[in-house]
Structures are given as C-alpha cells and as structure tokens.
Design an enzyme around this catalytic site. Structure first.
Site, PDB file in Angstrom:
ATOM      1  N   GLU A  35       9.000   9.887 -10.001  1.00 48.32           N
ATOM      2  CA  GLU A  35       8.977   9.072  -8.913  1.00 48.32           C
ATOM      3  C   GLU A  35       7.758   9.630  -7.759  1.00 48.32           C
ATOM      4  O   GLU A  35       7.028   9.244  -7.325  1.00 48.32           O
ATOM      5  CB  GLU A  35      10.367   9.170  -8.197  1.00 48.32           C
ATOM      6  CG  GLU A  35      11.150   8.177  -8.829  1.00 48.32           C
ATOM      7  CD  GLU A  35      11.017   6.884  -8.958  1.00 48.32           C
ATOM      8  OE1 GLU A  35       9.955   6.295  -8.203  1.00 48.32           O
ATOM      9  OE2 GLU A  35      11.550   5.926  -9.612  1.00 48.32           O
ATOM     10  N   TYR A 118      11.856   6.508   0.182  1.00 48.25           N
ATOM     11  CA  TYR A 118      11.708   5.614  -0.901  1.00 48.25           C
ATOM     12  C   TYR A 118      12.249   6.674  -1.904  1.00 48.25           C
ATOM     13  O   TYR A 118      12.964   6.062  -3.042  1.00 48.25           O
ATOM     14  CB  TYR A 118      10.275   5.361  -1.075  1.00 48.25           C
ATOM     15  CG  TYR A 118      10.186   5.068  -2.804  1.00 48.25           C
ATOM     16  CD1 TYR A 118      10.786   3.763  -3.211  1.00 48.25           C
ATOM     17  CD2 TYR A 118       9.754   5.860  -3.617  1.00 48.25           C
ATOM     18  CE1 TYR A 118      10.523   3.589  -4.488  1.00 48.25           C
ATOM     19  CE2 TYR A 118       9.537   5.697  -4.853  1.00 48.25           C
ATOM     20  CZ  TYR A 118       9.987   4.504  -5.141  1.00 48.25           C
ATOM     21  OH  TYR A 118      10.059   4.213  -6.842  1.00 48.25           O
ATOM     22  N   ASP A 136       9.429   0.389  -1.926  1.00 47.52           N
ATOM     23  CA  ASP A 136       8.051   0.650  -2.218  1.00 47.52           C
ATOM     24  C   ASP A 136       7.286  -0.671  -1.729  1.00 47.52           C
ATOM     25  O   ASP A 136       7.737  -1.527  -1.385  1.00 47.52           O
ATOM     26  CB  ASP A 136       7.693   1.153  -3.634  1.00 47.52           C
ATOM     27  CG  ASP A 136       8.037   0.170  -4.670  1.00 47.52           C
ATOM     28  OD1 ASP A 136       8.803  -1.051  -4.237  1.00 47.52           O
ATOM     29  OD2 ASP A 136       7.526   0.373  -5.729  1.00 47.52           O
TER      30      ASP A 136
END
Length: 351
Positions: A35, A118, A136
């Site tokens: 991520e 996020y 996102d």
DNA sequence: AATCCGGGGTC
DNA sequence: GACCCAGGATT
C-alpha cells in the site's frame, strides 16, 4: 430481492481481478508495504520493487534493523522517498512498541508514520477484514460517478461524505474484497478519461451513466503549475572517482545522492553559488549536456559541466564523498540524475 | 485549506 | 503537453 451493486461488484471482482503478488497474502506487513508503494504509483511500476523489497525484508524485524541507505537504494527510482523513510521508522516503532507484531486496531495503525486515512483503511480491510473504507483516487472516481457527486473531489469534505456512504454499504463478511474491488474497478473499467461503461458490472446503478455524464466526473480542481528552476551541476573527477553529494534527509530527494549542483542564473552565478553551498572553488570546463527533469511542483533545467576543482574547505551543509565510478550503482541516485550517470558511464573516465 | 513531495504511463 | 496514479505530512 434485487441484486445490489455491492454484490454485482463483488461477483465481478471474483471473475476479473488481476493476479498481483500482494493478493497472495494476508500478512499485514506485506499488505502495508504494498500500500505504501502503491501511493501515487501505478501497479505495474510497483510489482518489481515489491518483490525485491519483500525478498530482502520479509518481516518487520528485517526492515527495522536495516540501514536507511539500503532501504533507499531499494526505493531508487520509485519516487516520494519520504515513504521509504517512514516505512523504515514505522517498522522500528512496531518492533519497539508492539514487539514486532503488526498492530490490529485502526487507531494504532493510523498513528504509524506514513500511514494516513487511506492506508489505514486499506490495511484494516484487506489484511484484517474489517469494514474501514480505503478512499483513493480510484474510489473517489467510482463513487463520484455512481452517486453523481458533483463537488470537487479534492475537498476534504467530499472524502468525508464518500467515507460515510461507503460505511453504510460495507459488506461485513467481505471487507477485503470490497475494498479491492472498488479500486480494481477504477483501475480496469471506470477509467478517468474513457470509462468502459459497457463492461461495467454496476452500470445500471451508475447515476453518471444514466445522465451520460461519465466524462464530466469526477470534478477536480487544477493543480498549480510547476516552477522552472535553472540548475547547474558539476562533474568533478579525480582518477576513477567522482565527487557526489548526499542530500540532507529532509526535503526534496532527501537522503539520495546527486551530482553536486546549485540553482543558478548563469555560469558565473554557478561558481559563486557552488562556493557558498559546498565551500569549493571550481572552474566549469566542458559543457557536457543539458537535461531536464519534471517533478510534481518543479522542473529542473539542468546544465552539466565537467569542472576542475581548484580549492576549498567542504562546508558542513554539504555531505560530499569521492565515489569510485564503478561503485555508483551501490548508492541511491534518483531518476533526475540517471541520464547524467549513464552518459558518464558510457563516456568513460576522460570525457 | 494549501503546499510540498517523484516518477512514469497514457492519450 | 496534459492528465493521472492503491496519499501523507506539514503549516
């Protein structure tokens, strides 16, 4: 009972999801690394970096005990180098505060350096199966079209509203797939410029498509134009070695190596500024090449001079080192300078 | 809320 | 060129 768009999306994801390395694991550490790398970076770019990183640092402990220079070297070319520094720092926090066990609560995850709304949502949902939305650019675009959100998606308020909407529809037993499915739809079907609506599993639910407004959404304010900067660089050789500067850890390209350079109006300005910045008096000899590099908010127009070192005492502001040319590949050099490095290696020692 | 922070793919 | 991308930290 009518099939909901959530179910339709999940069914589509089962059939059409890409096989990606981080989809073979539920290890929160591995999900986390992926991520962070994927922030503002395309999947295809990340894949080889991800594989190398996980091979070298398979666990939090491996990463925590690493040298930052090695972490940056593995990040070389990926950009946003603060991500790598925060990843490293967070690994040390996890080692010390959590005995190397990745934290399980949203607030603890969110508190780690480099993890914002996020990424916290992505880790909580993908690794732990908990219903925290991960919003996102893909998700904002998908939801803006689905729900006809006509506000600027770069406003924090818009993200808050999208988060509230997603919390209301989150499938509690399939949190991981739902988060990934939303992003996958945005990446493969609900494209920014030319969405492939005919392939979309939730087209009948899409308010934008009903009004033929796919192309107009989402609404996003323009970013400011990058500033142009003239930058003069010195290539200074002594035998097989070349003088390189390690940039300060904070700021642009922090902790990465550069051919020593300064922002300057012209050649005379170059010599003066170089003396002030590095403490060295140089004479630019051969104008080797011009090259430019575009950042998000800056454009470097670089003039590269083979230069002669006359005299000087290195300033404390600089971090200059003589690096053997055949060892340039062992230090982290950002893409901005790769063309220069290549020309040096091709040209040999005496150019 | 605005700005800083990279790099690369696509059209 | 313009736009975008699995954003976060700082002010």
């Amino acid at each position: 009972m009518q099939i909901t768009w959530v179910t339709a999306l999940l069914n589509w994801f089962q059939l059409h999801q890409r096989e990606l390395p981080w989809r073979q694991t539920k290890d929160p550490y591995a999900i986390w690394v992926s991520e962070i790398m994927l922030q503002q970076t395309r999947v295809e770019t990340v894949v080889p970096y991800y594989r190398r990183f996980l091979e070298r640092f398979p666990t939090v402990e491996h990463l925590a005990k690493a040298q930052i220079d090695e972490v940056l070297k593995l990040w070389e070319g990926l950009g946003y180098y603060t991500r790598a520094k925060n990843l490293h720092r967070a690994a040390q926090v996890i080692q010390q505060e959590y005995q190397s066990v990745f934290p399980r609560s949203h607030s603890e995850v969110l508190a780690l350096p480099g993890i914002g709304d996020y990424t916290a949502g992505a880790i909580m949902s993908i690794a732990y199966g908990q219903p925290f939305p991960a919003i996102d650019g893909n998700v904002l675009r998908v939801i803006a079209r689905l729900q006809l959100v006509q506000k600027d998606i770069s406003l924090p308020q818009t993200k808050t509203e999208v988060a509230a909407f997603l919390k209301g529809v989150f499938p509690l037993e399939q949190a991981s797939d739902f988060t990934q499915a939303l992003m996958e739809l945005g990446a493969l079907v609900c494209l920014p410029m030319t969405p492939k609506c005919t392939l979309c599993p939730i087209q009948v639910h899409c308010q934008a498509k009903q009004r033929n407004m796919q192309q107009e959404l989402p609404i996003k304010s323009k970013k400011t134009l990058p500033k142009r900067e003239k930058r003069y660089l010195a290539i200074i050789q002594q035998g097989d070695k070349i003088l390189m500067n390690k940039r300060p850890m904070a700021g642009l390209l922090g902790g990465l190596w550069e051919f020593p350079g300064v922002e300057s109006k012209n050649k005379q300005d170059f010599v003066q500024n170089f003396k002030r910045q590095f403490g060295l008096t140089i004479i630019p000899k051969v104008h080797k090449l011009d090259t430019s590099h575009v950042f998000s908010h800056r454009i470097w127009e670089m003039k590269v001079y083979h230069s002669e070192l006359v005299s000087g005492e290195v300033t404390t502001a600089a971090d200059l080192h003589w690096i053997p040319i055949d060892q340039l590949n062992t230090i982290a050099i950002p893409s901005a300078f790769q063309k220069i490095k290549d020309s040096l290696l091709l040209g040999g020692k005496l150019c």
